[in-house]
Design a protein around this motif. Structure first.
Motif, mmCIF file in Angstrom:
data_model
loop_
_atom_site.group_PDB
_atom_site.id
_atom_site.type_symbol
_atom_site.label_atom_id
_atom_site.label_comp_id
_atom_site.label_asym_id
_atom_site.label_seq_id
_atom_site.Cartn_x
_atom_site.Cartn_y
_atom_site.Cartn_z
ATOM 1 N N GLU A 81 -6.168 34.728 22.861
ATOM 2 C CA GLU A 81 -7.682 35.197 23.069
ATOM 3 C C GLU A 81 -8.748 36.428 23.884
ATOM 4 O O GLU A 81 -9.560 36.650 22.855
ATOM 5 N N ILE A 82 -7.889 36.936 24.869
ATOM 6 C CA ILE A 82 -8.307 37.967 25.124
ATOM 7 C C ILE A 82 -7.338 39.072 25.124
ATOM 8 O O ILE A 82 -7.810 40.061 25.842
ATOM 9 N N GLN A 121 -10.508 41.909 25.136
ATOM 10 C CA GLN A 121 -11.025 41.805 26.683
ATOM 11 C C GLN A 121 -9.636 42.780 27.338
ATOM 12 O O GLN A 121 -10.146 43.729 28.233
ATOM 13 N N ARG A 122 -8.552 43.220 27.211
ATOM 14 C CA ARG A 122 -7.252 43.294 28.104
ATOM 15 C C ARG A 122 -7.024 44.599 27.583
ATOM 16 O O ARG A 122 -7.348 45.432 28.655
ATOM 17 N N TYR A 133 -4.576 31.330 24.724
ATOM 18 C CA TYR A 133 -5.228 31.660 25.734
ATOM 19 C C TYR A 133 -5.350 33.382 26.308
ATOM 20 O O TYR A 133 -5.967 34.005 26.149
ATOM 21 N N TRP A 134 -4.203 33.323 25.888
ATOM 22 C CA TRP A 134 -3.557 34.902 26.472
ATOM 23 C C TRP A 134 -4.076 35.988 24.594
ATOM 24 O O TRP A 134 -4.536 36.827 25.268
#
Length: 84
Positions: free
Chosen positions: A47-48, A51-52, A44-45
């Motif tokens: 995948e973002i 965006q981050r 999850y971390w």
């Protein structure tokens, strides 16, 4: 898109300490009860990451603009950032 992710999982009491670093150099540490949950969070971390990164860039630009405006208004001095 680059997708490098560094994952370090170690036992820490009844939990697993998960240390992560993405290809932008962002880091985080979380504690999960199982290795599958640790890997799920790591995915999850990862995948973002984009965006981050975009959010961090937007924040940095906002701070730079505030500093510019403060300097123009005479709020900043040579040894003060005006963020007090």
């Amino acid at each position: 898109m680059r997708t490098k992710l560094t994952i370090n999982i170690t036992e820490s009491g009844k939990f697993y300490k998960v240390e992560l670093q993405d290809h932008y150099g962002s880091t985080t540490t979380v504690y999960e009860p199982t290795i599958p949950k640790a890997m799920q969070y790591a995915l999850y971390w990862s995948e973002i990451a984009e965006q981050r990164y975009e959010t961090n860039q937007l924040h940095a630009k906002a701070v730079m603009e505030m500093n510019k405006l403060d300097k123009e208004a005479g709020i900043l001095t040579s040894n003060s950032d005006g963020l007090d």
